[in-house]
Design a protein around this motif. Sequence first.
Motif, mmCIF file in Angstrom:
data_model
loop_
_atom_site.group_PDB
_atom_site.id
_atom_site.type_symbol
_atom_site.label_atom_id
_atom_site.label_comp_id
_atom_site.label_asym_id
_atom_site.label_seq_id
_atom_site.Cartn_x
_atom_site.Cartn_y
_atom_site.Cartn_z
ATOM 1 N N TYR A 1 53.281 -35.267 65.352
ATOM 2 C CA TYR A 1 54.457 -34.919 65.098
ATOM 3 C C TYR A 1 55.061 -33.945 63.794
ATOM 4 O O TYR A 1 55.112 -32.684 63.453
ATOM 5 C CB TYR A 1 55.270 -35.793 64.814
ATOM 6 C CG TYR A 1 56.714 -35.186 64.967
ATOM 7 C CD1 TYR A 1 57.258 -35.286 66.088
ATOM 8 C CD2 TYR A 1 57.030 -35.442 64.193
ATOM 9 C CE1 TYR A 1 58.471 -34.525 65.793
ATOM 10 C CE2 TYR A 1 58.360 -35.074 63.294
ATOM 11 C CZ TYR A 1 58.827 -34.405 64.631
ATOM 12 O OH TYR A 1 60.792 -33.882 64.620
ATOM 13 N N THR A 2 53.869 -34.518 62.881
ATOM 14 C CA THR A 2 54.216 -34.027 61.080
ATOM 15 C C THR A 2 54.020 -32.737 61.221
ATOM 16 O O THR A 2 54.327 -31.638 60.963
ATOM 17 C CB THR A 2 53.169 -35.486 59.868
ATOM 18 O OG1 THR A 2 53.818 -36.320 60.455
ATOM 19 C CG2 THR A 2 53.684 -34.848 58.510
ATOM 20 N N TYR B 1 61.352 -41.124 59.666
ATOM 21 C CA TYR B 1 61.577 -40.012 60.642
ATOM 22 C C TYR B 1 62.617 -40.504 61.640
ATOM 23 O O TYR B 1 63.805 -39.675 62.328
ATOM 24 C CB TYR B 1 60.264 -39.392 61.856
ATOM 25 C CG TYR B 1 59.710 -38.568 61.230
ATOM 26 C CD1 TYR B 1 59.792 -37.495 60.477
ATOM 27 C CD2 TYR B 1 57.858 -38.626 61.699
ATOM 28 C CE1 TYR B 1 59.143 -37.087 59.906
ATOM 29 C CE2 TYR B 1 57.290 -37.645 61.216
ATOM 30 C CZ TYR B 1 57.450 -37.310 59.945
ATOM 31 O OH TYR B 1 56.578 -35.937 59.890
ATOM 32 N N THR B 2 62.428 -41.719 61.373
ATOM 33 C CA THR B 2 64.043 -42.974 62.165
ATOM 34 C C THR B 2 65.387 -42.963 61.361
ATOM 35 O O THR B 2 66.492 -42.612 61.709
ATOM 36 C CB THR B 2 62.720 -44.044 62.879
ATOM 37 O OG1 THR B 2 62.361 -43.846 63.778
ATOM 38 C CG2 THR B 2 64.573 -44.277 63.778
ATOM 39 N N TYR B 3 65.038 -42.999 60.538
ATOM 40 C CA TYR B 3 65.707 -44.296 58.958
ATOM 41 C C TYR B 3 66.284 -43.183 58.346
ATOM 42 O O TYR B 3 67.384 -42.604 58.180
ATOM 43 C CB TYR B 3 65.542 -45.123 58.866
ATOM 44 C CG TYR B 3 64.968 -46.075 59.340
ATOM 45 C CD1 TYR B 3 65.629 -47.077 60.233
ATOM 46 C CD2 TYR B 3 63.416 -46.826 58.807
ATOM 47 C CE1 TYR B 3 65.035 -48.106 60.935
ATOM 48 C CE2 TYR B 3 63.385 -48.105 59.600
ATOM 49 C CZ TYR B 3 63.833 -48.715 60.650
ATOM 50 O OH TYR B 3 63.514 -49.258 61.544
ATOM 51 N N ASN B 4 66.101 -41.987 58.240
ATOM 52 C CA ASN B 4 66.558 -40.215 57.501
ATOM 53 C C ASN B 4 65.538 -39.788 57.511
ATOM 54 O O ASN B 4 64.230 -39.400 56.836
ATOM 55 C CB ASN B 4 66.009 -40.807 55.536
ATOM 56 C CG ASN B 4 66.494 -40.704 55.219
ATOM 57 O OD1 ASN B 4 66.759 -38.578 55.371
ATOM 58 N ND2 ASN B 4 67.398 -40.747 53.811
ATOM 59 N N PHE B 5 65.324 -38.600 59.651
ATOM 60 C CA PHE B 5 65.127 -37.239 58.921
ATOM 61 C C PHE B 5 64.968 -36.628 58.159
ATOM 62 O O PHE B 5 64.246 -35.695 57.871
ATOM 63 C CB PHE B 5 65.017 -37.262 60.549
ATOM 64 C CG PHE B 5 64.748 -36.850 61.224
ATOM 65 C CD1 PHE B 5 63.784 -36.138 61.885
ATOM 66 C CD2 PHE B 5 65.444 -35.094 61.231
ATOM 67 C CE1 PHE B 5 62.331 -34.964 62.475
ATOM 68 C CE2 PHE B 5 64.009 -33.548 61.288
ATOM 69 C CZ PHE B 5 62.423 -34.068 62.258
ATOM 70 N N ASN B 6 65.837 -36.198 58.050
ATOM 71 C CA ASN B 6 66.452 -35.244 57.245
ATOM 72 C C ASN B 6 65.790 -34.989 55.799
ATOM 73 O O ASN B 6 65.217 -34.421 55.444
ATOM 74 C CB ASN B 6 67.836 -34.540 56.894
ATOM 75 C CG ASN B 6 68.566 -34.151 58.237
ATOM 76 O OD1 ASN B 6 67.239 -33.208 59.055
ATOM 77 N ND2 ASN B 6 69.484 -34.708 58.759
ATOM 78 N N GLY B 7 66.340 -36.140 55.072
ATOM 79 C CA GLY B 7 65.713 -36.407 54.332
ATOM 80 C C GLY B 7 63.760 -36.570 54.022
ATOM 81 O O GLY B 7 63.251 -36.118 53.175
ATOM 82 N N ASP C 1 62.325 -32.059 68.089
ATOM 83 C CA ASP C 1 62.785 -33.312 68.707
ATOM 84 C C ASP C 1 61.802 -34.314 68.013
ATOM 85 O O ASP C 1 60.752 -34.034 68.706
ATOM 86 C CB ASP C 1 62.999 -33.856 69.434
ATOM 87 C CG ASP C 1 64.467 -32.295 70.856
ATOM 88 O OD1 ASP C 1 65.512 -32.067 69.537
ATOM 89 O OD2 ASP C 1 64.298 -32.596 71.561
ATOM 90 N N PHE C 2 62.796 -35.778 68.161
ATOM 91 C CA PHE C 2 61.364 -36.992 67.172
ATOM 92 C C PHE C 2 62.143 -37.579 68.071
ATOM 93 O O PHE C 2 63.058 -38.300 68.286
ATOM 94 C CB PHE C 2 61.983 -37.644 66.158
ATOM 95 C CG PHE C 2 61.495 -38.134 65.220
ATOM 96 C CD1 PHE C 2 59.838 -38.498 65.332
ATOM 97 C CD2 PHE C 2 61.889 -39.460 65.041
ATOM 98 C CE1 PHE C 2 59.175 -39.460 65.128
ATOM 99 C CE2 PHE C 2 60.848 -40.446 64.648
ATOM 100 C CZ PHE C 2 59.697 -40.548 64.575
ATOM 101 N N ILE C 3 60.806 -38.633 68.593
ATOM 102 C CA ILE C 3 61.090 -39.641 70.266
ATOM 103 C C ILE C 3 60.759 -40.933 69.213
ATOM 104 O O ILE C 3 60.127 -40.669 68.945
ATOM 105 C CB ILE C 3 60.189 -39.132 71.116
ATOM 106 C CG1 ILE C 3 60.028 -38.042 71.705
ATOM 107 C CG2 ILE C 3 60.675 -40.389 71.788
ATOM 108 C CD1 ILE C 3 59.027 -37.746 72.652
ATOM 109 N N ARG C 4 62.393 -41.424 69.466
ATOM 110 C CA ARG C 4 62.130 -42.888 68.765
ATOM 111 C C ARG C 4 62.464 -44.149 69.764
ATOM 112 O O ARG C 4 61.945 -43.522 70.933
ATOM 113 C CB ARG C 4 63.561 -43.057 67.951
ATOM 114 C CG ARG C 4 63.633 -41.896 66.893
ATOM 115 C CD ARG C 4 65.847 -42.131 66.284
ATOM 116 N NE ARG C 4 66.201 -40.810 65.604
ATOM 117 C CZ ARG C 4 67.198 -41.285 64.951
ATOM 118 N NH1 ARG C 4 67.775 -42.460 64.390
ATOM 119 N NH2 ARG C 4 67.292 -40.695 64.117
#
Length: 445
Positions: free
Chosen positions: A126-127, A380-386, A405-408
């Motif tokens: 994903y990264t 990626y879950t808690y602060n995706f944009n940051g 999209d990131f699958i949580r």
Amino acid sequence: MDLSVDHFSCGTVGSISSDSDSQKDSAEYNPLVSLLTSPKQDFRIISKRSPIFLIFVTGVLFGGVCTLGLKKSIDLTAHAISHLRGEDILNESENEAKKIILSSDGSTDQPKISWLLSFPNSGTSYTSKLVKIVTGYKTASNYFGAEHGRNVSGFSTPVFPVSTQGPFWTDPNDDRFQTPSGGYVLTKSHCGARCASCKPDDYIENHHLFLKDCLKTEYIMRNGNGGVTKMKGHYDKKLVSRAIHLIRDPFEKRNGGVTKMKGHYDKKLVSRAIHLIRDPFDNIVSRFHLAHKHSERRKELKILAKYPKSKEGFRDFCKDIGMEFRSEEKRSKFFDDFFDEVKNVPCYADFFKYLQWHNLAFTTTWDLGIPTMLLHYENYTYNFNGTKDSLLEFLEQEDNHDPPDFIRGKTYRHYFSKEEVQAVFSMLSKVALQETWIHTKHYFD
């Protein structure tokens, strides 16, 4: 929970803030078959080596102990004598590296290499996809596989033409992605000490062997008969930034004129690194899921029936693989302090590999003296944009497109009992170097 993306520091430290948040290393290897057939982020950049972080190394060739940190000592030299393997290969890189440097036009807008270092199934795919999609630029890899593309002629395309043994572009023919002219090319490397189904002698390594594996590559090239050759290689640790050296190891012919080769690139090509860390329990279960995926693709129905993709299938798989190597691990001095505690934990040896891998990754980036960003997958879950912004800033790349999209929700702590989690924590407290401890202990809060 602390949602910061923490990064270790050694010596002089600078900070950048963002307000947003083989071993059996082939992609074809499947341990399932083996069993049945026998919101503010802050990252710091390391700018100098520091003797305070690592008191390294006292080694005795036959069973000596390496003192690897202020907090913990761990014997990583069961194979210390094997540090001699490949020494000539690394030394031979110097002349080729000098040629590459001399051939450079001195331009500052040439791309450089930033490793993406990760224990397998930590979020590497994903990264890499995130960086490729949002920047519109190609990424690279050490390995031939599904994500490692070929050019129109059918063979791998090196990032640097003069470094024919890698690293290689993952998508050389995809017109959607351009070749970056500056910044850092994100380059996947899993390094060593990570085999999926193996005895201690195969996965316990020292720093030298780990670094060699960080530089190894697999790739496809045409042989003299007009066929295609799959090669393995590695580049020197300094390679990521300026120099590239290519050396071929003896190759093994395969059907259809395809050959598996070994190679490497110069360590001087590596300018910096992103060290990816994932919750150990999620990481270990995800390794099982990858093996299950391989079995699905190959239609291995008996294996899929024996080890379904479920909590029960995972635990049965771990039980069988644990029994296969239990006697060797029980005898190994590396398990002396905690074997009885962890022996009933599903895939307990994988947790040891996970801890040792991160110990060696911290040691390697420290030894190379390269700027390193610590990236925790859960951010990626808690602060995706940051997290995205910090990643791009570190790579000196632009945010040009919408992210994939990131699958949580890929968490598997419920696969383990409280007692098993506590046993792994006890092993962590005994095995982890100071930096590994700092960046993983929160997974047990």
